[in-house]
Design an enzyme around this catalytic site. Structure first.
Site, PDB file in Angstrom:
ATOM      1  N   GLU A  75      14.688  -0.507  -8.336  1.00  0.00           N
ATOM      2  CA  GLU A  75      14.327  -1.832  -8.805  1.00  0.00           C
ATOM      3  C   GLU A  75      13.183  -1.760  -9.806  1.00  0.00           C
ATOM      4  OE1 GLU A  75      15.761  -4.417  -4.941  1.00  0.00           O
ATOM      5  OE2 GLU A  75      13.632  -3.934  -5.082  1.00  0.00           O
ATOM      6  N   CYS A  80      10.781   6.904  -1.894  1.00  0.00           N
ATOM      7  CA  CYS A  80       9.415   7.370  -2.145  1.00  0.00           C
ATOM      8  C   CYS A  80       9.129   8.637  -1.353  1.00  0.00           C
ATOM      9  CB  CYS A  80       8.404   6.285  -1.768  1.00  0.00           C
ATOM     10  SG  CYS A  80       6.706   6.708  -2.249  1.00  0.00           S
ATOM     11  N   CYS A 114       3.424   5.389   3.240  1.00  0.00           N
ATOM     12  CA  CYS A 114       2.513   4.267   3.489  1.00  0.00           C
ATOM     13  C   CYS A 114       3.195   3.258   4.425  1.00  0.00           C
ATOM     14  CB  CYS A 114       2.136   3.588   2.174  1.00  0.00           C
ATOM     15  SG  CYS A 114       1.383   4.724   0.996  1.00  0.00           S
ATOM     16  N   CYS A 116       4.351  -0.438   3.173  1.00  0.00           N
ATOM     17  CA  CYS A 116       5.191  -0.560   1.971  1.00  0.00           C
ATOM     18  C   CYS A 116       6.668  -0.429   2.326  1.00  0.00           C
ATOM     19  CB  CYS A 116       4.786   0.528   0.970  1.00  0.00           C
ATOM     20  SG  CYS A 116       5.770   0.518  -0.539  1.00  0.00           S
TER      21      CYS A 116
END
Length: 346
Positions: free
Chosen positions: A94, A114, A118, A121
């Protein structure tokens, strides 16, 4: 068995020139094709109208152009646009266009998923499937520039690498893409209008400093206390604040560029005076700016936006210590386009 065609955009201009010479053609033909691929963002060889049909057919035999496709575009009530971008292998990332009165900013992705973990997130929950190629990063910027011109009547003015992925875990491809974006033979954008945001990979921050990059650096910090940061960003155990601070000191010594810190204040996590004092101490070694970002929930309720009073405390203490601070309101929350929300939810 059919030979797998190479993506032509993986070739440098010199390699394209050499290819044409090997085919018995003139080297300058490589310059023409390179211009079509990058300056004019051609999606197909047929679009290269100043090149003969025979040459275009020959290129078709040898190469492909693995162009992205904007699968779905959503528009927020505040004008923000989110693109679901389909890659040549069917994976989706995105990217977001964020408009204001004076500028339009592209927030682009650098990985599918990713590399980091985290806990606040949504993207981190996808895990990393692969790095994006330079052309896939470049294409996101071109698509958003086109949307900026179409919907806001002006070209794209800024780029932030704050979409899906950790840019410094895809270092070579990100820098290659920025080189193309800033080149007069590409989009010709100023590197001063580009910010790369990292959660903090010390070795790669030092490498950027050594390479004297001209774009800006933002660090997604969220706490300057190791135990707290590790509890919300577990990779901090591998890259502790001491190492991050040392890398940032090196960055500033080499580049003399101000450092921006991205910082979310959560209730019961980092909304204390101790947390602000630690942040002040961490920032003091170099000119810096703190962007306090509104938290965007990702459904599970574990993280809650801190009170306005806590944010005000941060603002006051930072300003008293001569540190520039901005409180940012999130854009595009109604379409899951805000910071930390990019997770391929349609």
């Amino acid at each position: 068995m059919e030979r797998k065609k190479k993506d032509i955009r993986a070739l440098t201009k010199d390699q394209l020139r050499d290819f044409f010479v090997d085919q018995g053609d003139k080297a300058f033909r490589g310059n023409q094709v390179y211009e079509w691929l990058w300056q004019k963002s051609a999606h197909s060889f047929d679009a290269m109208t100043n090149i003969s049909k025979e040459t275009r057919s020959m290129l078709e035999e040898h190469f492909v152009i693995n162009h992205i496709k904007v699968d779905q575009m959503q528009r927020s009530s505040d004008g923000t646009i989110k693109n679901a971008v389909r890659l040549h292998d069917g994976l989706v990332v995105e990217s977001v266009l964020i408009p204001t009165e004076t500028r339009t900013t592209a927030c682009v992705s650098s990985q599918v998923g990713c590399s980091l973990d985290c806990r606040f997130c949504a993207t981190a929950r996808l895990k990393r499937m692969r790095n994006l190629n330079p052309d896939e990063i470049y294409d996101q910027v071109v698509a958003i520039d086109n949307e900026s011109r179409l919907y806001f009547n002006r070209p794209l003015s800024n780029i932030v690498f704050m979409g899906m992925g950790e840019p410094l875990m895809n270092y070579n491809n990100v820098l290659n893409a920025i080189e193309k974006i800033t080149s007069p033979e590409g989009l010709g954008m100023s590197p001063k209008r580009i910010v790369v945001s990292t959660s903090g990979v010390p070795k790669m921050i030092k490498r950027m400093a050594d390479e004297k990059v001209k774009f800006g650096l933002a660090v997604s910090l969220h706490s300057a206390i190791d135990e707290v940061r590790t509890s919300i960003m577990p990779f901090n155990a591998t890259f502790p604040l001491k190492d991050l601070r040392e890398a940032l000191e090196y960055w500033y010594a080499q580049t003399k560029s101000r450092i921006t810190y991205e910082y979310v204040v959560w209730s019961g996590i980092n909304d204390t005076k101790e947390a602000v004092d630690a942040l002040v101490k961490f920032c003091k070694f170099a000119p810096s700016k703190v962007n306090i970002i509104e938290y965007n929930p990702i459904d599970d309720g574990e993280f809650q936006q801190a009170s306005a009073k806590a944010v005000e405390m941060y603002q006051n203490i930072l300003e008293q210590n001569g540190i520039t601070v901005t409180v940012r309101r999130s854009r595009g929350k109604d379409i899951d386009a805000a910071c930390g929300q990019l997770a391929n939810k349609q």
